[in-house]
Design a protein around this motif. Structure first.
Motif, PDB file in Angstrom:
ATOM      1  N   MET A   1     -43.301 -39.905 -23.459  1.00 20.72           N
ATOM      2  CA  MET A   1     -43.300 -39.350 -21.968  1.00 20.72           C
ATOM      3  C   MET A   1     -41.898 -39.703 -21.418  1.00 20.72           C
ATOM      4  N   ILE A   2     -41.126 -38.706 -21.095  1.00 19.98           N
ATOM      5  CA  ILE A   2     -39.773 -38.791 -20.164  1.00 19.98           C
ATOM      6  C   ILE A   2     -39.790 -38.225 -19.077  1.00 19.98           C
ATOM      7  N   THR A   3     -38.852 -38.617 -18.092  1.00 20.89           N
ATOM      8  CA  THR A   3     -38.939 -38.032 -16.801  1.00 20.89           C
ATOM      9  C   THR A   3     -37.517 -37.301 -16.653  1.00 20.89           C
ATOM     10  N   ILE A   4     -37.664 -36.103 -16.624  1.00 20.34           N
ATOM     11  CA  ILE A   4     -36.596 -35.108 -16.090  1.00 20.34           C
ATOM     12  C   ILE A   4     -36.055 -35.185 -14.873  1.00 20.34           C
ATOM     13  N   GLU A   5     -35.019 -35.611 -14.201  1.00 18.40           N
ATOM     14  CA  GLU A   5     -34.713 -35.515 -12.992  1.00 18.40           C
ATOM     15  C   GLU A   5     -33.614 -34.421 -12.478  1.00 18.40           C
ATOM     16  N   GLY A   6     -33.834 -34.111 -11.156  1.00 17.20           N
ATOM     17  CA  GLY A   6     -33.080 -32.912 -10.973  1.00 17.20           C
ATOM     18  C   GLY A   6     -33.159 -32.583  -9.438  1.00 17.20           C
ATOM     19  N   GLN A   7     -33.109 -31.489  -9.190  1.00 15.13           N
ATOM     20  CA  GLN A   7     -33.244 -30.914  -7.770  1.00 15.13           C
ATOM     21  C   GLN A   7     -33.740 -29.541  -7.628  1.00 15.13           C
ATOM     22  N   LYS A   8     -34.356 -29.297  -6.727  1.00 12.88           N
ATOM     23  CA  LYS A   8     -35.236 -28.081  -6.589  1.00 12.88           C
ATOM     24  C   LYS A   8     -35.991 -27.513  -7.356  1.00 12.88           C
ATOM     25  N   PHE A   9     -37.111 -28.471  -7.581  1.00  9.16           N
ATOM     26  CA  PHE A   9     -38.197 -28.137  -8.621  1.00  9.16           C
ATOM     27  C   PHE A   9     -39.200 -27.539  -7.934  1.00  9.16           C
ATOM     28  N   GLY A  10     -38.989 -27.486  -6.438  1.00  8.73           N
ATOM     29  CA  GLY A  10     -40.237 -26.971  -5.719  1.00  8.73           C
ATOM     30  C   GLY A  10     -41.062 -28.193  -4.829  1.00  8.73           C
ATOM     31  N   MET A  11     -41.520 -27.800  -3.643  1.00  4.54           N
ATOM     32  CA  MET A  11     -42.197 -28.820  -2.927  1.00  4.54           C
ATOM     33  C   MET A  11     -43.653 -28.669  -3.390  1.00  4.54           C
ATOM     34  N   GLU A  12     -44.123 -28.177  -4.388  1.00  9.66           N
ATOM     35  CA  GLU A  12     -45.417 -28.011  -4.963  1.00  9.66           C
ATOM     36  C   GLU A  12     -45.215 -27.530  -6.345  1.00  9.66           C
ATOM     37  N   SER A  13     -46.152 -27.385  -7.197  1.00 10.36           N
ATOM     38  CA  SER A  13     -46.195 -27.394  -8.452  1.00 10.36           C
ATOM     39  C   SER A  13     -46.090 -25.532  -8.819  1.00 10.36           C
ATOM     40  N   TYR A  14     -45.085 -25.075  -9.082  1.00  4.76           N
ATOM     41  CA  TYR A  14     -44.920 -23.544  -9.367  1.00  4.76           C
ATOM     42  C   TYR A  14     -44.792 -23.378 -10.847  1.00  4.76           C
ATOM     43  N   SER A  15     -45.958 -24.232 -11.451  1.00  2.00           N
ATOM     44  CA  SER A  15     -46.063 -23.852 -13.008  1.00  2.00           C
ATOM     45  C   SER A  15     -44.599 -24.196 -13.757  1.00  2.00           C
ATOM     46  N   PRO A  16     -44.020 -25.251 -13.591  1.00  3.24           N
ATOM     47  CA  PRO A  16     -42.584 -25.517 -14.326  1.00  3.24           C
ATOM     48  C   PRO A  16     -42.903 -25.771 -15.629  1.00  3.24           C
ATOM     49  N   THR A  17     -41.932 -25.247 -16.324  1.00  2.00           N
ATOM     50  CA  THR A  17     -41.707 -25.423 -17.801  1.00  2.00           C
ATOM     51  C   THR A  17     -40.591 -26.373 -18.209  1.00  2.00           C
ATOM     52  N   SER A  18     -40.551 -26.624 -19.316  1.00  2.00           N
ATOM     53  CA  SER A  18     -39.363 -27.489 -19.621  1.00  2.00           C
ATOM     54  C   SER A  18     -39.058 -27.443 -21.171  1.00  2.00           C
ATOM     55  N   ARG A  19     -37.847 -27.626 -21.642  1.00  2.00           N
ATOM     56  CA  ARG A  19     -37.596 -27.592 -22.866  1.00  2.00           C
ATOM     57  C   ARG A  19     -36.571 -28.580 -23.170  1.00  2.00           C
ATOM     58  N   LEU A  20     -36.522 -29.144 -24.330  1.00  2.00           N
ATOM     59  CA  LEU A  20     -35.459 -30.003 -24.893  1.00  2.00           C
ATOM     60  C   LEU A  20     -34.749 -29.437 -26.004  1.00  2.00           C
ATOM     61  N   GLY A  21     -33.775 -28.755 -25.804  1.00  2.00           N
ATOM     62  CA  GLY A  21     -33.200 -27.835 -26.960  1.00  2.00           C
ATOM     63  C   GLY A  21     -33.931 -26.585 -26.970  1.00  2.00           C
ATOM     64  N   GLU A  22     -34.452 -26.383 -28.267  1.00  2.00           N
ATOM     65  CA  GLU A  22     -34.900 -25.038 -28.435  1.00  2.00           C
ATOM     66  C   GLU A  22     -36.687 -25.432 -28.560  1.00  2.00           C
ATOM     67  N   THR A  23     -37.007 -26.516 -28.275  1.00  2.00           N
ATOM     68  CA  THR A  23     -38.607 -26.788 -28.322  1.00  2.00           C
ATOM     69  C   THR A  23     -39.287 -26.982 -26.915  1.00  2.00           C
ATOM     70  N   ALA A  24     -40.292 -26.353 -26.770  1.00  2.00           N
ATOM     71  CA  ALA A  24     -40.950 -26.709 -25.234  1.00  2.00           C
ATOM     72  C   ALA A  24     -41.700 -27.964 -25.381  1.00  2.00           C
ATOM     73  N   SER A  25     -41.672 -28.558 -24.294  1.00  2.00           N
ATOM     74  CA  SER A  25     -42.176 -29.756 -23.973  1.00  2.00           C
ATOM     75  C   SER A  25     -43.570 -29.546 -24.430  1.00  2.00           C
ATOM     76  N   ALA A  26     -44.372 -30.588 -24.802  1.00  2.00           N
ATOM     77  CA  ALA A  26     -45.794 -30.834 -24.974  1.00  2.00           C
ATOM     78  C   ALA A  26     -46.900 -30.575 -23.710  1.00  2.00           C
ATOM     79  N   VAL A  27     -46.102 -31.496 -22.839  1.00  2.00           N
ATOM     80  CA  VAL A  27     -46.643 -31.475 -21.324  1.00  2.00           C
ATOM     81  C   VAL A  27     -45.883 -31.620 -20.335  1.00  2.00           C
ATOM     82  N   GLN A  28     -46.068 -30.741 -19.236  1.00  2.00           N
ATOM     83  CA  GLN A  28     -45.213 -30.735 -18.100  1.00  2.00           C
ATOM     84  C   GLN A  28     -45.975 -31.223 -16.744  1.00  2.00           C
TER      85      GLN A  28
END
Length: 954
Positions: free
Chosen positions: A384-411
């Motif tokens: 489990m890692i934490t992705i840091e950044g900005q403007k991810f939204g003030m609530e969950s807007y169904s964000p998705t993440s990928r590391l390279g070409e592989t989607a993260s198992a859990v967001q």
């Protein structure tokens, strides 16, 4: 008696008195026929006394005395109201005012001859139908409302024809006046109205004057008023029966009714007028934050001049608040959200304006990861890692993440600036961190890496050159689930087998010794390297054998010659091999040099045999020694200004870089075969070298510039030359050479001009340090100047160079007078003049040579050489060098001319000027015959130069 007296008007009968008029049929008299009536009163006498009566001004048709108090009469038809009644008895008369009336005319309806209603733009002929209209014209007048008809005509007892004037309005009263009687009827007449047809749209915020088109608007302005919806126009102006202009109010909305009032009539068209729709141009910012309610000012048109229930939407979400600012600006408080390319919709009243993809919420931005590196996951374990950044939204807007070409198992959304993701297992470096929020994507390149493999050691650091040996490579971060690849140097292992998370096994390919190789393990895109970790075992030669003692070759036997022909060659001490042929990992054939037999080879020589690589073009062999087969390396290119020599392709020497020879250059590194190029020569009389040629750049030539006065000398090499006008007769310079005094002399200083010489401008004094000889280039190399070391040179004009040049001169200079040393005066000049008087002509037989600067002096004198045409000198004539004096304008022979060769004249001179070679006539020689008889007719005395004195023609 008989006489009598009289008195006039002493006695009178009482006047008849009219009390009333009694109509036999009705209270009033009819207007269509005569009517019988009885006039009541008194004083009508006791008998018929020519009684008569009148109604108004019209006498009754008949009257009959009935009694003293009544008279019967028959009243004629007529018209009028409240007429006076007059009764006459004899000469006496009585009357009663307003005693009787004719019936009043009564209009019942109107009937237009063309239309059911009357137009308000032109006059129309109308029938007014009614009752009690007299049988004849009694000043009939018909009026509609307050306006009299243009004309009225009696048609019958029940109708009058009239011409109604133009007008406007509806349900007017109709009045018929006959005589003094008037009858009217309300609401039986209407002017005709046409329907309005159209009006132009107008801007919401613009008070615009617009033309309204229609019909039936009248021939004049009838207090017309226009209205848009429920708002009256600020101004309405009648233009014609079919159009009017109105100044529309500002407003918003579509499909408004348009009403126009003319007089008391109103015409309306529904849904015929609209204010221009709202047009959105741009917001003051194109991006929005996801986290706050941004206030965005949207620029648009037709927003109206006031608040008209404004509403704004960004995408599908209504603005939290909308505030009208001006006719072209509105502020929207946009709700937080995500997404790009949102449309902007403004509703102003009933108007709606929209534009697509005008605003976007700021895209997410990835700035880093809580842990940018971690070990590859093993056995399905995921980190489990934490992705840091900005403007991810003030609530969950169904964000998705990928590391390279592989989607993260859990967001898991944590905040506007962080997401917690479970990374899939992997083993690569430089993964992108990608976060998608809504339809927007944020990316950080090389944000995350799995820890790469590390090679720590090799269990076996060497192996036979034949290959096939198994080598264990130890390290860390070697996952079993990824594709592993190992290599030794640049050659991949035949087989790579995973053993554990800290070791893999490599089946080594064949190779040859001579250098240390790196051990490399690659996991995915990551690799780990251990430098110089492995080498092949060195070759060894044990023995040799010869099939024949007298043969030309032998076989060498040993180990680690390689599993294939690796282009090796062998040399056996001083015996050597002209060539060698690989046979196997343990055997090589050596072809001996001519004259060497197998018996000449010793065991010691064989054991010390050197094996070397055979390098193919474009490479050469380097570093081949006993036990080291050497390496093949390409001939390297040399830097700018240098070239490579002696690079033996396929040999054992890579050569070396040498500087380009003088007069050549090489501007760039180029290839190993690049050579130096010859520099451009800026020679001749029209070019000089503005930029000097060096080993890295070519020369740059510049044209010699013409002189405003005189001619340019010394334009060659790096010298642009100077303009010299000390010899105005010089026209052109053909060949030129200079001597740079700073290179061959010591500058003593400058000297002042000679006050007795107006042409002296001062100059530079130098002493020549070495003997100097300077010739002209090319075919004129025989033109020279020779200066001895120690000569004091006084150069005119503060110049630091002297020179010589072949020039052309004008006719004045060519034909100038000539002075000959020891001669008898001045001739007529140069090529056409003479010497020693006017009888003997002179001839120029050499080019004109300009030694400059004119007036420069030398101590001791310097030697000048000038070639000439010796074939033009016939004995006893001689060749001599002449100097031109600009001050005197004459050619003078320089004493002491001598010949260096049959066609080169030389002389010592102490100053510079214009020089050439001329023919000097020789003395007259008498060729007398031997003593004896002389025939005077055959005597001829040669004068030289082909000239004779004779007593007979020759």
């Amino acid at each position: 008696g008989i006489g009598g007296g009289t008195s006039s008007e002493v006695v009178s009968f009482d006047l008849p008195v009219v009390d009333t008029l009694l109509q036999l049929t009705s209270h009033n008299f009819g207007v269509h026929s005569a009517a019988q009536c009885t006039i009541s009163g008194q004083g009508y006498s006791t008998a018929t006394f020519s009684s008569a009566s009148a109604l108004g001004l019209t006498a009754v048709e008949a009257s009959q005395w009935i009694s003293d108090s009544s008279v019967s009469c028959f009243v004629a038809k007529g018209s009028g109201a409240t007429a006076a009644l007059v009764a006459t008895v004899g000469m006496r008369r009585g009357s009663a005012s307003e005693a009787a009336s004719y019936d009043m005319p009564f209009p019942m309806k109107t009937f237009a001859t063309r239309l059911s209603n009357f137009t308000n733009d032109t006059s129309a002929t109308v029938l007014a139908i009614g009752v009690d209209v007299p049988h004849a014209r009694y000043s009939e007048v018909v009026s509609v409302g307050q306006t009299a008809s243009a004309a009225s005509f009696w048609s019958a007892t029940t109708q009058i024809t009239c011409r109604v004037s133009s007008g406007t309005g509806g349900t007017h009263r109709t009045t018929i006046t006959v005589g003094l009687a008037a009858g009217s009827s309300s609401d039986i007449f209407t002017y005709f109205h046409k329907i309005l047809s159209s009006a132009d749209n107008t801007a919401a915020a613009e008070r615009k004057t617009t033309r309204i088109l229609g019909g039936g608007l009248g021939q004049h302005g009838y207090s017309g008023f226009a209205r848009v919806g429920s708002t009256a126009c600020e101004r309405s102006v009648w233009e014609s029966e079919t159009s009017l202009t109105a100044r529309f109010p500002v407003g918003v909305g579509v499909s408004h009714l348009l009403a126009f009032t003319v007089g008391i009539r109103t015409e309306t068209i529904f849904s015929t007028f609209s204010f221009d729709n709202t047009i959105i141009s741009s917001p003051d910012q194109s991006n929005l934050l996801k986290t706050f309610f941004d206030a965005v000012i949207v620029s648009a048109s037709n927003l109206g001049n006031a608040w008209y229930t404004n509403e704004g939407r960004i995408g599908l979400s209504a603005s939290a608040r909308t505030q009208w600012l001006s006719a072209n600006r509105i502020r929207c408080k946009v709700a937080r959200g995500v997404g790009g390319g949102r449309s902007v919709i403004l509703t102003i009243g009933e108007n709606v304006g929209s534009t697509l993809e005008l605003l976007s919420y700021n895209a997410p931005k990835v700035t880093g990861a809580g842990a940018s590196n971690f070990a590859p996951a093993q056995d399905g374990a995921q980190a489990m890692i934490t992705i840091e950044g900005q403007k991810f939204g003030m609530e969950s807007y169904s964000p998705t993440s990928r590391l390279g070409e592989t989607a993260s198992a859990v967001q898991i959304w944590l905040s506007d600036s962080s997401l917690s993701v479970k990374a899939a297992f992997g083993a690569e470096a430089g993964w992108e961190g990608i976060v998608t929020v809504g339809a927007q994507v944020g990316t950080l390149s090389s944000a995350f890496s799995y820890d790469g493999p590390m090679v720590s050691s090799l269990r076996n650091s060497s192996a036979p050159s034949g290959g096939g040996s198994r080598l264990t490579i130890r390290g860390v971060n070697l996952p079993a689930s990824m594709s592993l690849a190992a290599q030794i140097g640049l050659t991949a292992c035949q087989v790579t087998e995973w053993k554990s998370t800290d070791s893999v096994q490599c089946k080594v390919s064949s190779g040859i010794q001579g250098q240390a190789y790196d051990a490399v393990v690659t996991v995915g895109l990551n690799s780990g390297t251990l430098s110089n970790a492995f080498s092949y075992e060195r070759y060894r030669t044990f023995s040799f054998n010869a099939p024949s003692p007298t043969g030309s070759f032998i076989f060498l036997t040993g180990l680690n010659y390689g599993a294939s022909d690796n282009s090796m060659r062998s040399s056996i001490g001083k015996v050597g091999c002209t060539s060698s042929q690989w046979l196997s990992d343990t055997s090589i054939k050596c072809n001996l040099y001519p004259g060497v037999a197998p018996g000449d080879v010793t065991q010691e020589q064989v054991e010390r045999a050197v094996m070397c690589r055979v390098c193919l073009a474009p490479e050469v062999l380097e570093g081949c020694t006993l036990g080291n087969i050497g390496t093949c390396a390409a001939c390297q290119s040399c830097p700018a200004g240098q070239f490579r020599t002696n690079c033996t392709i396929g040999g054992t020497y890579r050569g070396e870089c040498q500087t380009c020879p003088p007069g050549t250059f090489k501007p760039s590194e180029g290839s190993p075969n690049s050579t130096c190029t010859r520099c451009t020569q800026c020679g001749g009389g029209d070019l000089y070298e503005r930029v000097t040629c060096t080993s890295t750049r070519d020369a740059v030539c510049q044209s010699c510039q013409p002189c405003a006065r005189g001619v340019r000398f010394g334009c060659q090499g790096l010298d642009p030359g100077v303009c010299d006008n000390t010899n105005p007769g010089v026209l052109q310079v053909f060949s030129n050479a200079v001597i740079e005094l700073q290179n061959v002399s010591t500058i003593l200083g400058t000297f002042s001009p000679d006050p007795n010489d107006p042409t002296d401008t001062g100059g530079v004094g130098t002493i020549i340090r070495q003997d100097v000889t300077q010739s002209l280039p090319g075919d004129m190399s025989d033109v020279q100047i020779m200066i001895q070391a120690g000569t004091l040179v006084r150069v005119r004009g503060n110049r630091t160079q002297i020179g010589l040049a072949v020039v052309s001169v004008n006719k004045t200079t060519m034909s100038a007078p000539v002075h000959i040393s020891g001669g008898g005066g001045a001739g007529a000049g140069g090529a056409g003049g003479g010497s020693g008087g006017n009888a003997v002509p002179a001839k120029t037989i050499a080019p004109y040579i300009k030694y400059r600067p004119t007036g420069s002096t030398f101590d001791p004198p310097v030697l000048i050489k000038i070639p000439y045409n010796a074939s033009l000198v016939i004995a006893p004539d001689r060749a001599a060098i002449f100097k031109f004096s600009e001050a005197d304008g004459v050619w003078s022979e320089v004493p002491g001319t001598f010949l260096i060769s049959p066609n080169i004249a030389a002389v010592y001179v102490s100053s510079f000027s214009l020089y050439t070679v001329m023919v000097v006539p020789g003395p007259v020689v008498l060729d007398l015959p031997t003593p004896g008889t002389v025939d005077m007719e055959d005597v001829a005395i040669p004068l030289g130069g082909g000239r004779w004195i004779s007593n007979s023609p020759r």
